[in-house]
Design a protein around this motif. Structure first.
Motif, short mmCIF file in Angstrom:
data_model
loop_
_atom_site.label_atom_id
_atom_site.label_comp_id
_atom_site.label_asym_id
_atom_site.label_seq_id
_atom_site.Cartn_x
_atom_site.Cartn_y
_atom_site.Cartn_z
N ASP A 271 7.27 -2.26 17.86
CA ASP A 271 8.15 -3.31 17.37
C ASP A 271 8.64 -4.20 18.51
O ASP A 271 9.28 -3.73 19.43
CB ASP A 271 9.34 -2.65 16.66
CG ASP A 271 10.33 -3.64 16.08
OD1 ASP A 271 9.96 -4.82 15.92
OD2 ASP A 271 11.45 -3.22 15.77
N GLY A 272 8.36 -5.51 18.41
CA GLY A 272 8.66 -6.42 19.51
C GLY A 272 7.60 -6.23 20.58
O GLY A 272 7.88 -5.92 21.73
N ALA A 273 6.34 -6.41 20.16
CA ALA A 273 5.21 -5.92 20.94
C ALA A 273 4.92 -6.73 22.18
O ALA A 273 5.10 -7.95 22.22
CB ALA A 273 3.96 -5.87 20.05
N MET A 274 4.43 -6.03 23.20
CA MET A 274 3.88 -6.64 24.41
C MET A 274 2.36 -6.67 24.32
O MET A 274 1.76 -5.85 23.64
CB MET A 274 4.31 -5.84 25.64
CG MET A 274 5.77 -5.96 25.98
SD MET A 274 6.11 -5.07 27.52
CE MET A 274 5.03 -5.96 28.65
N ASP A 275 1.77 -7.61 25.03
CA ASP A 275 0.32 -7.69 25.14
C ASP A 275 -0.08 -7.14 26.51
O ASP A 275 0.17 -7.78 27.54
CB ASP A 275 -0.13 -9.14 24.98
CG ASP A 275 -1.64 -9.30 24.99
OD1 ASP A 275 -2.33 -8.39 25.48
OD2 ASP A 275 -2.13 -10.33 24.50
N PRO A 276 -0.70 -5.96 26.57
CA PRO A 276 -0.98 -5.32 27.86
C PRO A 276 -2.14 -5.95 28.63
O PRO A 276 -2.38 -5.57 29.77
CB PRO A 276 -1.33 -3.88 27.45
CG PRO A 276 -1.90 -4.02 26.07
CD PRO A 276 -1.11 -5.13 25.43
N SER A 277 -2.83 -6.90 28.01
CA SER A 277 -4.00 -7.50 28.66
C SER A 277 -3.66 -8.66 29.57
O SER A 277 -4.53 -9.22 30.22
CB SER A 277 -5.00 -7.97 27.59
OG SER A 277 -4.50 -9.11 26.90
N ILE A 278 -2.38 -9.03 29.64
CA ILE A 278 -1.97 -10.25 30.35
C ILE A 278 -1.34 -9.88 31.69
O ILE A 278 -0.56 -8.94 31.80
CB ILE A 278 -0.97 -11.05 29.51
CG1 ILE A 278 -1.58 -11.36 28.15
CG2 ILE A 278 -0.58 -12.34 30.21
CD1 ILE A 278 -0.60 -11.93 27.17
N GLY A 485 -1.59 -10.66 19.94
CA GLY A 485 -2.59 -10.22 20.90
C GLY A 485 -2.82 -8.72 20.85
O GLY A 485 -3.96 -8.25 20.90
N LEU A 486 -1.73 -7.93 20.77
CA LEU A 486 -1.87 -6.47 20.74
C LEU A 486 -2.54 -6.02 19.45
O LEU A 486 -3.44 -5.17 19.47
CB LEU A 486 -0.50 -5.80 20.89
CG LEU A 486 -0.52 -4.27 20.83
CD1 LEU A 486 -1.42 -3.69 21.93
CD2 LEU A 486 0.89 -3.70 20.95
N ALA A 487 -2.11 -6.57 18.31
CA ALA A 487 -2.71 -6.18 17.03
C ALA A 487 -4.20 -6.50 17.00
O ALA A 487 -5.00 -5.76 16.42
CB ALA A 487 -2.00 -6.88 15.88
N GLU A 488 -4.58 -7.60 17.65
CA GLU A 488 -5.98 -7.99 17.69
C GLU A 488 -6.80 -7.02 18.54
O GLU A 488 -7.94 -6.69 18.21
CB GLU A 488 -6.11 -9.41 18.25
CG GLU A 488 -7.53 -9.92 18.35
CD GLU A 488 -7.62 -11.28 19.02
OE1 GLU A 488 -8.73 -11.79 19.18
OE2 GLU A 488 -6.55 -11.82 19.38
N GLN A 489 -6.21 -6.55 19.65
CA GLN A 489 -6.94 -5.63 20.53
C GLN A 489 -7.13 -4.26 19.91
O GLN A 489 -8.22 -3.68 20.00
CB GLN A 489 -6.17 -5.47 21.84
CG GLN A 489 -6.14 -6.67 22.74
CD GLN A 489 -5.11 -6.52 23.82
OE1 GLN A 489 -5.08 -5.52 24.54
NE2 GLN A 489 -4.26 -7.51 23.96
N LEU A 490 -6.08 -3.71 19.32
CA LEU A 490 -6.14 -2.36 18.79
C LEU A 490 -7.18 -2.28 17.67
O LEU A 490 -7.15 -3.06 16.73
CB LEU A 490 -4.76 -1.94 18.25
CG LEU A 490 -3.66 -1.72 19.30
CD1 LEU A 490 -2.30 -1.62 18.63
CD2 LEU A 490 -3.95 -0.47 20.13
N SER A 491 -8.06 -1.31 17.78
CA SER A 491 -9.12 -1.20 16.78
C SER A 491 -8.56 -0.89 15.39
O SER A 491 -9.20 -1.22 14.39
CB SER A 491 -10.11 -0.11 17.19
OG SER A 491 -9.47 1.16 17.26
N SER A 492 -7.39 -0.29 15.32
CA SER A 492 -6.77 0.04 14.03
C SER A 492 -5.40 -0.62 13.88
O SER A 492 -4.55 -0.13 13.15
CB SER A 492 -6.64 1.56 13.88
OG SER A 492 -5.85 2.10 14.94
N GLY A 493 -5.18 -1.73 14.58
CA GLY A 493 -3.88 -2.40 14.54
C GLY A 493 -3.68 -3.21 13.28
O GLY A 493 -4.60 -3.87 12.79
#
Length: 534
Positions: A271-278, A485-493
């Protein structure tokens, strides 16, 4: 002056510090160029291009190494906490997972509120309020353990563990209280070379003091290590899979766990997600734009109020009036009814603190009106809350744990003050009022004495069950695009959107959000991807 920009969760009327990011313009720490198709809320994108160029976080082996078995097989000894109704214990983990047989042990503080019933117990629900540096133990005992929805508390033991370096778990300490008072007054919007040198010297002295006091620990407070600690606790509690609610930085911790242990993921709410790829540069530029979005929402609301101290001439005029006030404080700090005076840096921190939740907006209007009349007490109080400064002048551990984790997790965004100065223009484009503050604050990790061990990583967590990612459209501290961004990365997001103000969404007043999360935690019913709540 903030050591780095903190994030705070806003749920359950309980604010706990979260994350400060650092950054500048141009390429981010993962090497990609800025996206010309970025949203109007930011001059740069933190979207898919960063995720495409970052390396993927690879999972650890399924089988626990023999040298770690004693930690996984430990028996927890519970006792009643000082807070009635809660149990406390300590978890033993190795300081260095790379050499556990030669490593000294750390003792991590853990608390739980056992499931109250009715209904069959579903296991342990781990929570983390953010930070890095927020105490999960305090959060459980003051908020989640008494304020989470009754059906959730009925069927889960609510569990919180202070991550290594935080609060009750081998806390990092850097400065005396008096030294910290001086540090937070440091001007982070330097006007000349002398002030640039003073700022750099303050960052360097802070870093050297941390190294002198905590050298053995500073290389082992990373998010990857904290995620591994979570897995040890999961096993010690007897749970086959981890069920978890993380807010703000807690989403980075939860996502990291999923990336390392996808086969042990149960129900994860981020909740209030970060994008770890940046990388750190882009993260802070995005966050600068996020605070600008929240600030404009405050100004729009303020203009409709009779007590608005910034006028009713529109957001442009209001922003200029605030900018004028901050410039006046830079030249002439004002009194607060105490020996401490309100400086520009402290006033800015007080304003930013109020952006975390719209419930603080009336308080901010009052504080700004008082400051314009020469009384800085109310803005100083908002800044003190942000810095976790008590009425007795003592500081909590969060302002030390926060940079210790952040500066280890990602490479510094600048090599020196010259790069920070060049970045100011882009930061001011993202936020005319706060941009200079954010640009210069990002210099802090440049002087950190412990080399970083992390880098931007795409997290896919292939094989994990459904993971629920929540983003708030006008979140100041974790901009909505990060959740995308995080939801897009996660295979089951699965992405759940809250169209609203403030930082984080669960247990903050939206029945739509709360119902979706509760259904997921209690019945594994995942909302349709792209569901929006207001």
């Amino acid at each position: 002056m903030d050591t780095r920009r903190l994030l705070r969760t806003g749920g359950i009327a309980f604010a706990t510090a979260a994350l400060l990011l650092s950054g500048c313009s141009g390429q981010d720490g993962s090497g990609q160029e800025s996206n010309p198709d970025a949203s109007p809320t930011s001059p740069r994108s933190s979207g898919s291009r960063a995720a495409d160029t970052a390396r993927t976080l690879e999972p650890l082996p399924r089988q626990v190494p023999a040298e770690l078995r004693p930690y996984y097989e430990q028996k927890l000894v519970w006792k009643e906490c000082d807070v009635a109704g809660f149990q406390c214990t300590e978890l033993r983990v190795p300081l260095d997972y790379g050499k556990p047989e030669k490593s000294e042990d750390l003792r991590l503080a853990v608390t739980r509120k056992k499931a109250t019933g009715p209904g069959g117990r579903l296991g342990s629900l781990h929570v983390n309020p953010g930070g890095p540096g927020g105490s999960a133990v305090d959060y459980v005992q003051t908020a989640a353990g008494v304020g989470y929805p009754v059906p959730v508390r009925a069927r889960y033991d609510i569990v919180g563990m202070d991550p290594r370096g935080v609060a009750g778990s081998e806390p990092v300490e850097c400065l005396t209280n008096e030294e910290m008072d001086a540090y937070v007054r440091t001007d982070v919007t330097p006007d000349d070379q002398g002030e640039v040198e003073e700022l750099a010297a303050a960052f360097e002295e802070f870093a050297r003091s941390c190294e002198k006091r905590e050298g053995r620990l500073l290389g082992h407070v990373s998010t990857v290590e904290a995620a591994r600690d979570l897995d040890v606790l999961r096993e010690a509690l007897g749970d086959d899979r981890l069920t978890y609610v993380g807010a703000s930085y807690g989403t980075f911790l939860g996502a990291t766990y999923a990336g390392l242990f996808p086969h042990r993921v149960g129900r994860l709410v981020l909740d209030g997600a970060m994008d770890p790829s940046i990388g750190s540069r882009q993260l802070n530029l995005d966050q600068t734009a996020g605070f600008e979005t929240a600030f404009k929402a405050f100004l729009k609301d303020c203009a409709r109020r009779e007590d608005c101290p910034l006028g009713s001439g529109g957001t442009g005029e209001a922003a200029r009036r605030l900018g004028d006030l901050l410039e006046e404080l830079d030249a002439r700090p004002i009194g607060t009814g105490t020996p401490r005076r309100l400086t520009e840096s402290l006033a800015t921190t007080g304003v930013l603190n109020a952006m975390y939740t719209e419930y603080y907006w009336p308080r901010l209007r009052s504080a700004l009106a008082a400051a314009r009349n020469g009384d800085g007490a109310e803005l100083l109080a908002l800044a003190d809350e942000y810095y976790d400064r008590g009425a007795d002048g003592s500081y909590g551990n969060i302002m030390y744990a926060n940079p210790a984790v952040n500066c280890l997790d990602l490479p510094a965004p600048y090599k020196g003050p010259d790069e920070a100065e060049k970045a100011v223009a882009d930061f001011r484009e993202a936020s005319p009022v706060f941009g200079r503050n954010f640009a210069w604050t990002a210099l802090s990790c440049t002087y950190w004495q412990t080399p970083p061990t992390g880098e931007p990583r795409r997290i896919e967590a292939k094989g994990a069950g459904p993971i629920l990612v929540i983003g708030t459209t006008r979140d100041p501290a974790t901009p909505y695009r990060w959740a995308e961004g995080l939801a897009e990365q996660l295979s089951s997001g699965t992405l759940l959107t809250y169209d609203g103000d403030g930082h984080t969404a669960y247990v903050r007043g939206s029945d739509c959000v709360d119902s979706a999360v509760n259904d997921y935690l209690l019945r594994v019913r995942v909302p349709k991807d792209g569901t929006r709540c207001s």
